[in-house]
Design a protein around this motif. Structure first.
Motif, PDB file in Angstrom:
ATOM      1  N   ALA A  64      15.709  -9.967 -12.500  1.00  0.00           N
ATOM      2  CA  ALA A  64      14.661 -10.670 -11.851  1.00  0.00           C
ATOM      3  C   ALA A  64      15.283 -11.267 -10.624  1.00  0.00           C
ATOM      4  N   ILE A  65      16.536 -11.855 -11.114  1.00  0.00           N
ATOM      5  CA  ILE A  65      17.297 -12.528  -9.769  1.00  0.00           C
ATOM      6  C   ILE A  65      17.837 -11.656  -8.901  1.00  0.00           C
ATOM      7  N   THR A  66      18.364 -10.211  -9.306  1.00  0.00           N
ATOM      8  CA  THR A  66      18.779  -9.378  -8.271  1.00  0.00           C
ATOM      9  C   THR A  66      17.685  -8.836  -7.575  1.00  0.00           C
ATOM     10  N   ASN A  67      16.480  -8.522  -8.209  1.00  0.00           N
ATOM     11  CA  ASN A  67      15.305  -8.203  -7.360  1.00  0.00           C
ATOM     12  C   ASN A  67      14.888  -8.963  -6.456  1.00  0.00           C
ATOM     13  N   LEU A  68      14.917 -10.412  -6.617  1.00  0.00           N
ATOM     14  CA  LEU A  68      14.369 -11.151  -5.685  1.00  0.00           C
ATOM     15  C   LEU A  68      15.473 -11.302  -4.463  1.00  0.00           C
ATOM     16  N   ILE A  69      16.624 -11.375  -4.793  1.00  0.00           N
ATOM     17  CA  ILE A  69      17.659 -11.461  -3.651  1.00  0.00           C
ATOM     18  C   ILE A  69      17.529 -10.247  -2.873  1.00  0.00           C
ATOM     19  N   GLY A  70      17.387  -8.840  -3.565  1.00  0.00           N
ATOM     20  CA  GLY A  70      17.277  -7.626  -2.838  1.00  0.00           C
ATOM     21  C   GLY A  70      16.095  -7.826  -1.747  1.00  0.00           C
ATOM     22  N   ASN A  71      15.001  -8.200  -2.268  1.00  0.00           N
ATOM     23  CA  ASN A  71      13.811  -8.429  -1.353  1.00  0.00           C
ATOM     24  C   ASN A  71      13.923  -9.241  -0.236  1.00  0.00           C
ATOM     25  N   THR A  72      14.488 -10.395  -0.514  1.00  0.00           N
ATOM     26  CA  THR A  72      14.919 -11.285   0.311  1.00  0.00           C
ATOM     27  C   THR A  72      15.889 -10.701   1.574  1.00  0.00           C
ATOM     28  N   VAL A  73      16.630 -10.065   0.969  1.00  0.00           N
ATOM     29  CA  VAL A  73      17.866  -9.447   2.189  1.00  0.00           C
ATOM     30  C   VAL A  73      17.216  -8.316   2.993  1.00  0.00           C
ATOM     31  N   ALA A  74      16.212  -7.527   2.164  1.00  0.00           N
ATOM     32  CA  ALA A  74      15.402  -6.418   2.933  1.00  0.00           C
ATOM     33  C   ALA A  74      14.565  -6.844   3.944  1.00  0.00           C
ATOM     34  N   THR A  75      13.737  -8.250   3.664  1.00  0.00           N
ATOM     35  CA  THR A  75      12.768  -8.834   4.746  1.00  0.00           C
ATOM     36  C   THR A  75      13.938  -9.296   5.681  1.00  0.00           C
ATOM     37  N   ILE A  76      14.829  -9.892   5.751  1.00  0.00           N
ATOM     38  CA  ILE A  76      15.677 -10.312   6.826  1.00  0.00           C
ATOM     39  C   ILE A  76      16.126  -9.284   7.749  1.00  0.00           C
ATOM     40  N   ILE A  77      16.569  -8.170   7.133  1.00  0.00           N
ATOM     41  CA  ILE A  77      17.136  -6.962   7.542  1.00  0.00           C
ATOM     42  C   ILE A  77      16.053  -6.258   8.518  1.00  0.00           C
ATOM     43  N   ILE A  78      14.951  -6.001   7.799  1.00  0.00           N
ATOM     44  CA  ILE A  78      13.727  -5.530   8.795  1.00  0.00           C
ATOM     45  C   ILE A  78      13.574  -6.518   9.971  1.00  0.00           C
ATOM     46  N   SER A  79      13.284  -7.813   9.530  1.00  0.00           N
ATOM     47  CA  SER A  79      12.884  -8.599  10.650  1.00  0.00           C
ATOM     48  C   SER A  79      13.997  -8.561  11.740  1.00  0.00           C
ATOM     49  N   LYS A  80      15.427  -8.316  11.409  1.00  0.00           N
ATOM     50  CA  LYS A  80      16.543  -8.358  12.302  1.00  0.00           C
ATOM     51  C   LYS A  80      16.178  -7.000  13.214  1.00  0.00           C
ATOM     52  N   THR A  81      16.152  -5.790  12.627  1.00  0.00           N
ATOM     53  CA  THR A  81      16.038  -4.506  13.469  1.00  0.00           C
ATOM     54  C   THR A  81      14.618  -4.657  14.083  1.00  0.00           C
ATOM     55  N   GLU A  82      13.455  -5.491  13.843  1.00  0.00           N
ATOM     56  CA  GLU A  82      12.424  -5.442  14.618  1.00  0.00           C
ATOM     57  C   GLU A  82      12.895  -6.490  15.709  1.00  0.00           C
ATOM     58  N   ARG A  83      13.838  -7.108  15.759  1.00  0.00           N
ATOM     59  CA  ARG A  83      14.071  -8.074  16.636  1.00  0.00           C
ATOM     60  C   ARG A  83      13.389  -9.494  16.606  1.00  0.00           C
ATOM     61  N   ASP A  84      12.635  -9.619  15.430  1.00  0.00           N
ATOM     62  CA  ASP A  84      11.485 -10.573  15.075  1.00  0.00           C
ATOM     63  C   ASP A  84      12.088 -11.812  14.275  1.00  0.00           C
ATOM     64  N   PHE A  85      13.191 -12.251  14.520  1.00  0.00           N
ATOM     65  CA  PHE A  85      13.965 -12.993  13.493  1.00  0.00           C
ATOM     66  C   PHE A  85      14.683 -14.266  14.417  1.00  0.00           C
ATOM     67  N   THR A  86      14.227 -15.240  13.894  1.00  0.00           N
ATOM     68  CA  THR A  86      14.945 -16.570  14.545  1.00  0.00           C
ATOM     69  C   THR A  86      15.656 -17.330  13.312  1.00  0.00           C
ATOM     70  N   GLU A  87      16.921 -17.210  13.620  1.00  0.00           N
ATOM     71  CA  GLU A  87      17.803 -17.863  12.610  1.00  0.00           C
ATOM     72  C   GLU A  87      17.562 -19.457  12.256  1.00  0.00           C
ATOM     73  N   LEU A  88      17.067 -19.877  11.315  1.00  0.00           N
ATOM     74  CA  LEU A  88      16.776 -21.263  11.105  1.00  0.00           C
ATOM     75  C   LEU A  88      17.358 -21.576   9.908  1.00  0.00           C
ATOM     76  N   ASN A  89      17.827 -22.661   9.676  1.00  0.00           N
ATOM     77  CA  ASN A  89      18.485 -23.158   8.370  1.00  0.00           C
ATOM     78  C   ASN A  89      19.633 -22.052   7.524  1.00  0.00           C
ATOM     79  N   LEU A  90      20.193 -21.226   8.559  1.00  0.00           N
ATOM     80  CA  LEU A  90      21.264 -20.480   8.039  1.00  0.00           C
ATOM     81  C   LEU A  90      22.627 -20.609   8.768  1.00  0.00           C
TER      82      LEU A  90
END
Length: 414
Positions: free
Chosen positions: A383-409
């Motif tokens: 479950a933890i690996t699934n959660l981390i994997g989906n979190t990373v996937a969302t960030i990567i897709i947002s990055k490729t869409e140039r629709d991501f603002t880095e906050l709290n990172l």
């Protein structure tokens, strides 16, 4: 006489107040308490099972509405169906590549370290043939879809989201859906205050039911599963994030509350609503989050993929069944298909394993009985690996869409 307040005293009080009012603190306390109760009073620990189940059931009530509302609002809010299709294609391509890598890593580690090659003296295998064989014989894709609530909601939401773009009263409908969405998340906010109770029940039952001594024969498998998932998270996902100048450690720190919640409940679905909110706060666009996260819960199960691939080889090793290179590739190929949507079905892990073993016609399906007692302990890692994997996937897709603002990172230092 005037007494000047001690600044250090005020700081300590402020720190204490921050800690005791933090949900993470109480979830952690609940997990420790559950472990202690289960260990020192197993009978009472087992009785706490209903707390964990009821909490997950309560959270599950919100899963359908949240998935539906976020996807519909995400698609209709874009207004550009080409963008929806582009994000969907990117997400599915990413999911397939990364989950296939997860399957390959699981097979490789199981093949090299052979966790199933253990001393079997004194061990007895329970008879799981009626349960697992029955599941395999009656498995059908139609029934799999009909019983998978997550996939059904996903499909309905995508259709409604696309249709809403052609509706004359689109703007008014979106406003209504947004209000409903706020009400749902407001209710969820208060339900999440019960997270420590759910975590306590889940951990108390697990330790009380199985104990630590009974896990010795399966220690090697558990160690391999946890190490493999850690390798996948820090090496594979970490490398992907590093390419975009983001540290995997900063991501883990940011979602620590959700990780602890998943650890206590053994269900990544319990953290689905809150992780969507956090990703939006982080800087991911609402439309990307609304599409990628719910879809990822059916198609991007990295932890489940690792567990399933290692379990197949583990059972083969238990029965001294030799698998050729072609048969191992067949295992990966079958699991690439059968593992999709597995998270939405109760007991789906065993159904997927049973159908995979039956398709091979070589590994005894009865070997699944050996996994029944320890599956609960490995579900946290899944479950933890699934959660981390989906979190990373969302960030990567947002990055490729140039629709991501880095906050709290914290960006990776060069």
């Amino acid at each position: 006489m005037n007494i000047t307040p001690n600044p250090s005293t005020n700081t300590k009080k402020s720190l204490f107040k921050t800690v005791v009012t933090n949900l993470t603190f109480w979830v952690l306390i609940a997990i420790i308490s559950g472990v202690l109760l289960g260990h020192f009073s197993p009978q009472n620990g087992v009785k706490m099972e209903f707390l964990g189940k009821k909490f997950i059931q309560l959270i599950s009530v919100f899963i359908g509405p949240i998935i539906f509302l976020t996807i519909v609002l995400g698609i209709s809010g874009m207004g550009n169906l080409k963008k929806v299709g582009r994000i969907g294609v990117k997400a599915l391509a990413y999911f397939e590549v990364v989950s296939t890598v997860a399957l390959a890593i699981g097979v490789t580690v199981a093949y090299l370290f052979k966790p199933g090659k253990i001393d079997k003296s004194g061990l007895t295998f329970g008879d799981a043939s009626q349960y697992t064989q029955g599941a395999a014989e009656h498995f059908s894709w139609l029934q799999f879809f009909l019983s998978n609530f997550t996939l059904q909601v996903l499909l309905a939401a995508i259709v409604c989201g696309i249709a809403l773009n052609f509706y004359k009263k689109r703007e008014q409908t979106i406003l209504v859906l947004e209000r409903v969405s706020k009400v749902v998340f407001f209710g969820l906010k208060y339900v999440m205050y019960l997270a420590p109770i759910g975590a306590f029940g889940g951990m108390a039952y697990t330790i009380g039911k199985f104990g630590l001594a009974t896990l010795i024969p399966l220690g090697k498998l558990m160690l391999c599963v946890y190490l493999t998932m850690a390798l996948f998270v820090f090496l594979i996902l970490g490398s992907i994030l590093r390419y975009y100048k983001i540290s995997i450690f900063s991501i883990l720190k940011y979602i620590k509350e959700e990780l602890l919640l998943v650890l206590g409940t053994s269900s990544s679905e319990a953290a689905l609503p809150s992780i969507m909110v956090k990703l939006e706060r982080m800087g991911c666009s609402k439309s990307v989050v609304g599409l990628v996260i719910p879809t990822g819960y059916s198609f991007n199960l990295d932890g489940t993929s690792i567990y399933l691939s290692m379990s197949v080889l583990f059972i083969a090793q238990l029965y001294d069944v030799h698998l050729s290179f072609f048969e191992i590739l067949t295992v990966i190929g079958i699991l690439m298909i059968t593992s999709k949507g597995a998270a939405g079905v109760t007991g789906s892990g065993f159904i997927v394993l049973a159908s995979t073993l039956t398709a091979l016609h070589k590994i005894p399906v009865e070997g699944l009985a050996f996994l029944l007692g320890v599956d609960k302990f490995m579900s946290e890692a899944r479950a933890i690996t699934n959660l981390i994997g989906n979190t990373v996937a969302t960030i990567i897709i947002s990055k490729t869409e140039r629709d991501f603002t880095e906050l709290n990172l914290e960006p990776v230092s060069e």
